[in-house]
Design a protein around this motif. Structure first.
Motif, PDB file in Angstrom:
ATOM      1  N   VAL A  41       6.357 -10.189  -1.387  1.00 28.97           N
ATOM      2  CA  VAL A  41       5.261  -9.907  -2.312  1.00 28.97           C
ATOM      3  C   VAL A  41       5.370 -10.590  -3.652  1.00 28.97           C
ATOM      4  N   ALA A  42       4.540 -11.842  -3.798  1.00 31.46           N
ATOM      5  CA  ALA A  42       4.605 -12.390  -5.084  1.00 31.46           C
ATOM      6  C   ALA A  42       3.571 -12.092  -6.101  1.00 31.46           C
ATOM      7  N   VAL A  66       5.477  -1.554  -1.041  1.00 33.19           N
ATOM      8  CA  VAL A  66       4.033  -1.303  -1.682  1.00 33.19           C
ATOM      9  C   VAL A  66       3.289  -0.338  -0.670  1.00 33.19           C
ATOM     10  N   ARG A  67       2.572   0.541  -1.714  1.00 31.05           N
ATOM     11  CA  ARG A  67       1.796   1.651  -0.816  1.00 31.05           C
ATOM     12  C   ARG A  67       0.331   1.249  -1.237  1.00 31.05           C
ATOM     13  N   LEU A  68      -0.392   1.116  -0.235  1.00 31.25           N
ATOM     14  CA  LEU A  68      -1.820   0.679  -0.152  1.00 31.25           C
ATOM     15  C   LEU A  68      -2.597   2.160  -0.277  1.00 31.25           C
ATOM     16  N   THR A  69      -3.752   1.856  -1.298  1.00 36.32           N
ATOM     17  CA  THR A  69      -4.671   2.930  -1.655  1.00 36.32           C
ATOM     18  C   THR A  69      -6.211   2.234  -0.996  1.00 36.32           C
ATOM     19  N   GLU A  70      -7.185   2.783  -1.163  1.00 35.73           N
ATOM     20  CA  GLU A  70      -8.342   2.242  -1.082  1.00 35.73           C
ATOM     21  C   GLU A  70      -8.440   0.912  -1.567  1.00 35.73           C
ATOM     22  N   LEU A 122       3.755  -0.072 -10.870  1.00 37.36           N
ATOM     23  CA  LEU A 122       2.923  -0.959 -11.127  1.00 37.36           C
ATOM     24  C   LEU A 122       1.867  -0.724 -10.214  1.00 37.36           C
ATOM     25  N   GLU A 123       0.464  -0.505 -10.951  1.00 35.07           N
ATOM     26  CA  GLU A 123      -0.582  -0.324 -10.130  1.00 35.07           C
ATOM     27  C   GLU A 123      -1.309  -1.285 -10.313  1.00 35.07           C
TER      28      GLU A 123
END
Length: 122
Positions: free
Chosen positions: A16-17, A36-40, A111-112
């Motif tokens: 992931v850049a 990385v965790r994905l949310t909506e 980091l969000e």
């Protein structure tokens, strides 16, 4: 915002850049898909270092992110990638930080990235 194809890409390991605008030149940091965790509509990423991005975000919170996998069907053949645009912030306390810290004890922050656009590029 987060398509099924993007979800499949993020299930494969890859880089992931993350790009932000530095003082005089773009600032780039990397992490791994598996962190990385994905949310909506956002990406939640544990932060160990990333001091240069943190400093850049203090002036301009816009970021570009690229992800991809050669193992996911793309627009024309195997292999696909995405250009993501969003606004980012560093979180050093609260529920999101506590949840990330449980899985990644080395994390000093989270980091969000709240996505504003996701474009499949290949």
């Amino acid at each position: 915002m987060i398509s099924d194809t993007l979800k499949r890409v993020m299930q494969k390991e890859g880089v992931v850049a993350i790009v932000a605008q530095g003082k005089e030149f773009p600032c780039v940091v990397n992490t791994w898909h598996s962190y990385v965790r994905l949310t909506e509509n956002s990406l939640i990423i544990p932060v160990g270092g990333m001091h240069s991005i943190e400093e850049a975000l203090s002036r301009d919170n816009r970021v570009l992110v690229t992800v991809g996998s050669k193992e996911v069907e793309g627009l024309h053949h195997m292999g696909t990638g995405f250009l993501l645009r969003g606004n980012a912030c560093m979180i050093e306390e609260g529920d999101a930080f506590t949840a990330v810290k449980e899985n990644y004890p080395w994390a000093r922050a989270v980091l969000e990235i709240n996505l504003t656009e996701a474009t499949q590029t290949v």
